[in-house]
Design a protein around this motif. Structure first.
Motif, mmCIF file in Angstrom:
data_model
loop_
_atom_site.group_PDB
_atom_site.id
_atom_site.type_symbol
_atom_site.label_atom_id
_atom_site.label_comp_id
_atom_site.label_asym_id
_atom_site.label_seq_id
_atom_site.Cartn_x
_atom_site.Cartn_y
_atom_site.Cartn_z
ATOM 1 N N PRO A 257 0.825 -1.218 0.000
ATOM 2 C CA PRO A 257 0.000 0.000 0.000
ATOM 3 C C PRO A 257 0.854 1.261 0.000
ATOM 4 N N GLU A 258 0.266 2.350 -0.477
ATOM 5 C CA GLU A 258 0.953 3.640 -0.497
ATOM 6 C C GLU A 258 1.214 4.128 0.927
ATOM 7 N N LEU A 259 2.298 4.872 1.102
ATOM 8 C CA LEU A 259 2.652 5.409 2.409
ATOM 9 C C LEU A 259 1.985 6.762 2.617
ATOM 10 N N THR A 260 1.692 7.074 3.851
ATOM 11 C CA THR A 260 1.120 8.376 4.188
ATOM 12 C C THR A 260 2.096 9.147 5.056
ATOM 13 N N ALA A 261 2.149 10.465 4.864
ATOM 14 C CA ALA A 261 3.103 11.297 5.592
ATOM 15 C C ALA A 261 2.820 11.292 7.088
ATOM 16 N N GLU A 262 1.572 11.101 7.463
ATOM 17 C CA GLU A 262 1.223 11.129 8.883
ATOM 18 C C GLU A 262 1.742 9.906 9.625
ATOM 19 N N ALA A 263 1.943 8.795 8.914
ATOM 20 C CA ALA A 263 2.311 7.539 9.568
ATOM 21 C C ALA A 263 3.747 7.120 9.264
ATOM 22 N N ALA A 264 4.551 8.027 8.713
ATOM 23 C CA ALA A 264 5.937 7.673 8.363
ATOM 24 C C ALA A 264 6.869 8.822 8.720
ATOM 25 N N TRP A 265 8.017 8.517 9.272
ATOM 26 C CA TRP A 265 9.058 9.506 9.529
ATOM 27 C C TRP A 265 10.399 8.784 9.645
ATOM 28 N N VAL A 266 11.479 9.547 9.598
ATOM 29 C CA VAL A 266 12.829 8.979 9.639
ATOM 30 C C VAL A 266 13.602 9.644 10.766
ATOM 31 N N GLU A 267 14.314 8.825 11.536
ATOM 32 C CA GLU A 267 15.184 9.337 12.596
ATOM 33 C C GLU A 267 16.618 8.888 12.316
ATOM 34 N N THR A 268 17.575 9.827 12.405
ATOM 35 C CA THR A 268 18.991 9.494 12.194
ATOM 36 C C THR A 268 19.732 9.548 13.522
ATOM 37 N N ILE A 269 20.670 8.614 13.668
ATOM 38 C CA ILE A 269 21.550 8.579 14.843
ATOM 39 C C ILE A 269 22.983 8.556 14.331
ATOM 40 N N ARG A 270 23.725 9.594 14.628
ATOM 41 C CA ARG A 270 25.100 9.722 14.139
ATOM 42 C C ARG A 270 26.083 9.044 15.107
ATOM 43 N N PRO A 271 27.331 8.810 14.652
ATOM 44 C CA PRO A 271 28.313 8.109 15.500
ATOM 45 C C PRO A 271 28.542 8.779 16.853
ATOM 46 N N ASP A 272 28.370 10.106 16.934
ATOM 47 C CA ASP A 272 28.572 10.789 18.215
ATOM 48 C C ASP A 272 27.324 10.776 19.088
ATOM 49 N N GLY A 273 26.262 10.066 18.642
ATOM 50 C CA GLY A 273 25.043 9.945 19.421
ATOM 51 C C GLY A 273 23.983 10.987 19.112
ATOM 52 N N ALA A 274 24.282 11.982 18.257
ATOM 53 C CA ALA A 274 23.313 13.028 17.918
ATOM 54 C C ALA A 274 22.146 12.426 17.135
ATOM 55 N N ARG A 275 20.924 12.835 17.517
ATOM 56 C CA ARG A 275 19.707 12.328 16.874
ATOM 57 C C ARG A 275 18.980 13.462 16.165
ATOM 58 N N GLN A 276 18.308 13.143 15.074
ATOM 59 C CA GLN A 276 17.498 14.129 14.359
ATOM 60 C C GLN A 276 16.285 13.437 13.765
ATOM 61 N N LEU A 277 15.136 14.054 13.939
ATOM 62 C CA LEU A 277 13.888 13.488 13.435
ATOM 63 C C LEU A 277 13.474 14.236 12.172
ATOM 64 N N PHE A 278 13.127 13.502 11.124
ATOM 65 C CA PHE A 278 12.736 14.075 9.838
ATOM 66 C C PHE A 278 11.260 13.773 9.566
#
Length: 408
Positions: free
Chosen positions: A201-222
């Motif tokens: 099924p197609e993805l919806t923006a409300e139910a999908a997001w991406v989180e990155t974790i860098r080697p120094d532990g910094a996190r960012q939510l997209f």
């Protein structure tokens, strides 16, 4: 204390440093030689049969053209056949640069001869047989265009560099509902995540997001937004693109690891053997165009000086290209630093954790292949394998030797 790579290097990696598409470039060069050879024979035989000294002269000129291309073809063939010959300590990748340097010298000599003959004709004009000269010049131009087309089709000549860093940018993620593809898209635009469903099924923006974790532990939510057919992150992805990405689809987390790889910049990827062959063809085509223009103007307006003037301009153009080839190939043959940006990045990668890069040698082994010798001073309990791991992202380092000097 000194730690280095004392084992036999050949036991760990290959010393074949040929450029990408080496065999394809070799076959294309041989094809152009056959074309030029057939043209040469046809002109010489036709000139002798029909009594045209101009046709014979152009055939002899074509022989020098074919000879220069033969040098390039033989360099390709020899480098390929002897790529595993242990007598070549760092492989045969530089053989193309040696052939390119030699071709550049030949080009310089041709430029001098054309210039000398053109200047001589200004002071001592000779009769011009326009009926024969113009068709021959046009025929030579056609052959040169065909040769350039043969050399340029089916690939590139490594005349470009990887001025950007190459990223592991696409991941296929298997979910319970189907396959999802996560990309880092940056084709002429700021880098952003793109997410779409390949199956399911197609993805919806409300139910999908991406989180990155860098080697120094910094996190960012997209957060994602719908772009019609795919989802795209609202925020840009900051450099470097080396992190663990977690794709959240509802309550389910799907991980993906992005690694950043750096290639050589500038002309380190350039195939100077193919470049020399192409320059020979283009130089001959440029001279043919100038000769045709000069002959037509001389015939139309009686400007006999236009023919030698075209020769002088052509000799200057060829001399300029020859100088560029001599400069670039000579630098490689003398093992000059082929990529200062990579050298700086290597230093930063080593010294970013408090170590000191005491000595660095960086040189080109072949198109797209660099060799490096590093001497690192450290107060920590680190061995050469540690630095090899840190430098693994430099994909163009085909031969790396690390010396570790432990300080108290």
């Amino acid at each position: 204390m000194v730690e280095n790579d004392s084992a036999d290097p050949s036991a760990f990696h290959s010393h074949v440093f040929l450029g990408e598409g080496h065999e394809k470039s070799e076959s294309k060069t041989w094809a152009v030689i056959w074309l030029c050879g057939a043209m040469m024979i046809a002109e010489i035989v036709g000139g002798l049969l029909f009594g045209s000294i101009a046709l014979v002269a152009d055939g002899l000129h074509m022989s020098t053209h074919a000879g220069a291309l033969l040098l390039a073809a033989l360099a390709y063939t020899y480098a390929r056949k002897h790529a595993d010959d242990t007598r070549f300590t760092f492989g045969t990748g530089k053989l193309g640069d040696l052939a390119g340097f030699t071709s550049a010298i030949i080009l310089a000599m041709i430029a001098l001869l054309i210039g000398y003959e053109s200047v001589s004709r200004i002071f001592a004009p000779v009769p011009i047989h326009f009926v024969q000269a113009v068709p021959i010049a046009c025929l030579g131009l056609v052959v040169n265009i065909a040769s350039a087309w043969l050399l340029s089709t089916g690939g590139h000549h490594h005349g470009h560099g990887h001025g950007h860093e190459d990223h592991d940018e696409s991941h296929r993620i298997e979910t319970d509902a189907g396959t999802v593809v996560l990309d880092v898209f940056e084709d002429g635009v700021p880098p952003r995540f793109r997410l779409h469903a390949e199956t399911g099924p197609e993805l919806t923006a409300e139910a999908a997001w991406v989180e990155t974790i860098r080697p120094d532990g910094a996190r960012q939510l997209f957060v994602m937004k719908d772009q019609g057919g795919y989802l795209e992150s609202v925020d840009e992805i900051p450099e470097p693109h080396a992190f663990a990405a977690h794709v959240w689809l509802g309550e389910q987390d799907y991980p993906a690891v992005f690694e950043e790889h750096e290639h050589a910049h500038g002309s380190a990827h350039r195939d100077n053997n193919m470049r020399a062959a192409v320059v020979h063809v283009i130089a001959d085509a440029a001279v043919s165009v100038l000769v045709i223009v000069g002959l037509l103007l001389a015939r139309a307006f009686g400007w006999l000086w236009m023919d030698p003037l075209a020769g002088i301009v052509g000799s200057l153009v060829i001399a300029s290209w020859s100088y560029g080839l001599i400069r670039d190939t000579g630098a490689i043959l003398l093992d000059m630093n082929p990529d200062r940006q990579m050298a700086n990045n290597l230093r930063q990668a080593v010294e970013s954790e408090g170590d000191q890069l005491a000595d660095l040698h960086l040189w080109r082994l072949g198109p797209g292949h660099l060799g490096a010798i590093l001497s690192v001073m450290t107060t920590k309990a680190r061995e050469s394998d540690y630095y090899r791991t840190r430098l693994a992202r430099f994909r163009s380092l085909s031969h790396l030797t690390v010396e570790v000097l432990h300080q108290p």
